[in-house]
Design an enzyme around this catalytic site. Structure first.
Site, mmCIF file in Angstrom:
data_model
loop_
_atom_site.group_PDB
_atom_site.id
_atom_site.type_symbol
_atom_site.label_atom_id
_atom_site.label_comp_id
_atom_site.label_asym_id
_atom_site.label_seq_id
_atom_site.Cartn_x
_atom_site.Cartn_y
_atom_site.Cartn_z
ATOM 1 N N GLY A 205 0.800 -1.224 0.000
ATOM 2 C CA GLY A 205 0.000 0.000 0.000
ATOM 3 C C GLY A 205 0.831 1.272 0.000
ATOM 4 O O GLY A 205 0.353 2.348 0.342
ATOM 5 N N ASP A 219 6.230 13.483 -6.885
ATOM 6 C CA ASP A 219 5.983 13.729 -5.459
ATOM 7 C C ASP A 219 7.210 14.381 -4.817
ATOM 8 O O ASP A 219 7.095 15.370 -4.080
ATOM 9 C CB ASP A 219 5.659 12.391 -4.769
ATOM 10 C CG ASP A 219 5.530 12.527 -3.270
ATOM 11 O OD1 ASP A 219 4.526 13.108 -2.819
ATOM 12 O OD2 ASP A 219 6.444 12.081 -2.545
ATOM 13 N N LYS A 223 7.626 18.378 -3.220
ATOM 14 C CA LYS A 223 8.186 18.714 -1.912
ATOM 15 C C LYS A 223 9.389 19.646 -2.051
ATOM 16 O O LYS A 223 9.585 20.556 -1.238
ATOM 17 C CB LYS A 223 8.570 17.432 -1.181
ATOM 18 C CG LYS A 223 7.343 16.612 -0.774
ATOM 19 C CD LYS A 223 7.693 15.188 -0.412
ATOM 20 C CE LYS A 223 6.443 14.413 0.010
ATOM 21 N NZ LYS A 223 6.687 12.959 0.090
#
Lengths: 336, 336
Positions: A205, A219, A223
């Site tokens: 997950g 991602d 950031k």
């Protein structure tokens, strides 16, 4: 303090539970009496100006996969109507990040600011695409804007760099800002193929619904945008970052690095240029962390290089960062 | 802001130079206009109520191994006279730590507080022996007491735990708080004998004049006392710590650890008990850093475990922590 919560997934629910469990302590220590007056997800909404019952909210969400059935009314009003009509002091934005148009988060945030609400976002999309503009909109509307949970989850990376290193000039930084790719690269270093490592990460997950966000470095880049703006005072957005993901890394690269007592890591760095790319890092470098950990090293003019390491994600960890932001807003907004 | 500086060794001189080089920036950014009005070392003192000339001070110290000859006067007044008579807002204590009676630092700090001066200490002795009392004396005299440089040198460990983790409950922590023993243990892990590793560390200037402070764990224990009081709200002193040093570690222990993919590190920990002792740490634990690095892991109730790593010593790094404290005092004392 009245709160509107956008999104009621893992983070939203963890935050609601955290508020519930800490309520006495928050009042005693910070004079903070938060209540969630409105919450909405993809399928509907729930409102109660005197504060929603959190346990019931979570039950309803579990049963119906939406908060919509919280009340008996047939139609629930839309998220944007809630933001525009309901009285509240703080909006918390927890919907999914996307790096195409950052919606619906972008609209939530801007609408709330225009109405004079303080905003906490753990959604990185709006910040990645429009950080400088959002800061201006917040300043113009005299509201506070906080986003501790966007970088490092519960690990207070932004706060560390901004506050603990105050009085210092940070010259450069570099870090592992995406736990999923770090998990995959760690497994590859232990002998797995890229595909097997990816499958394993998916099973656990760890991988975003859109796997490209992790694998292609988006991602991490989001950031990096947030860090560059907030810590270094740069005015940059996602398109200013040179991004290379990890899809082309193979076992030959991994072995070559290991022979040099190094490991390949997806490194986001700010040092003249802003880049996200796989790099060889010495295994004795504190930055060289394993598994899903995140790590970032800041180099300052006088106090040397400091590394901070922690889990970069997790519902309860990210919820704890939202709570820190809320305490911050409480302290800042009652100063005058 | 008038400053009295106790001690003019590596840290004191680094701090003076830092003030000099940052003076414009400090005024522009923080409204801070610090001047050193008195300084003393083991052999004498120098004073100038309108501010001492820092370059001259450093020249005089280099030539005569004391600041005494700064002025042409035959006798310089004593340190304690300076503290009791000279007008100043802040005392900075940088004399050597000792864990028998903590003098002369203890007298410097208490005298200054009683006169209403804010105090910054990088001397660990007084804090290790009397932390709770010193906090009371500071509170009673309504002065601020700061000591960022005592733990982690320039690495803002205390600040991170106190501020960046605000709103969180830290449950436990453990760390490598002494760079010298870490350097020795790292060399032993690379095959050196204890004696060779100690000699090497001495040659590099890493070992305290009294080697027992490093080897027997006293320096690490002093830092543990400071952390336990400041972060956990405990009221403890040095004698409350169970201390075991590294003298009994031999190559058999080191090898046994290596076979388990671990390394022996001198760990200071706060987890029900307060202890300093050699422990086996997995090499993939972020805490397992090499060389002279320090590292500390804090475990909080909700935001997981976070590790912060950096050099724990160094003149300029420690000087930068004094400057952070000074900015802090400036901000705090002008609040009302």
């Amino acid at each position: 303090m009245r709160i509107i919560l956008c999104g009621f997934g893992v983070v939203g629910q963890s935050f609601a539970k955290l508020l519930e469990s800490r309520s006495e302590d928050l009042y005693a220590r910070y004079g903070l009496k938060p209540r969630i007056v409105g919450v909405f997800d993809r399928n509907g909404s729930a409102i109660d100006p005197s504060g929603l019952d959190i346990n019931r909210l979570i039950d309803v969400k579990k049963k119906h996969n939406s908060v919509k059935k919280y009340a008996d009314t047939k139609n629930s009003i839309s998220g944007i109507e809630i933001i525009n009509d309901l009285e509240a002091e703080v909006l918390i934005e927890t919907t999914e990040s996307n790096y195409k148009d950052a919606e619906p988060g972008m609209t939530h945030i801007i609408s709330a600011m225009k109405r004079g609400m303080h905003v906490i976002s753990v959604n990185k999309g709006p910040l990645a695409l429009a950080f400088p503009s959002l800061m201006e909109i917040a300043a113009y509307n005299q509201v506070l804007f906080r986003f501790s949970g966007t970088v490092g989850g519960g690990t207070p990376i932004l706060d560390f760099a901004k506050n603990s290193l105050r009085g210092e000039r940070i010259i450069s930084f570099s870090g592992i800002l995406n736990g999923t790719t770090n998990y995959i690269l760690t497994n590859m270093a232990n002998g797995m193929s890229f595909n097997d490592a990816l499958d394993d990460a998916k099973q656990k997950g760890y991988v975003e619904a859109d796997e490209s966000l992790d694998l292609d470095g988006l991602d991490a880049a989001a950031k990096l945008v947030i860090l560059a703006n907030w810590i270094m005072g740069m005015k940059v957005v996602m398109s200013d970052i040179k991004i290379t993901g990890i899809r082309k890394i193979d076992s030959v690269d991994i072995k070559r690095a290991a022979e040099k007592n190094s490991a390949i890591k997806l490194i986001a760095s700010c040092n003249k240029e802003l880049t996200v790319a796989p790099k060889e890092i010495s295994t004795v470098d504190p930055l060289c962390v394993s598994g899903t950990l995140n790590a970032i090293s800041f180099t300052s003019e006088h106090s040397g290089t400091q590394t901070i390491i922690g889990r970069g994600a997790g519902g309860i960890e990210t919820a704890s960062s939202i709570l820190r932001d809320l305490i911050d807003i409480r302290n800042e907004s009652t100063k005058t």
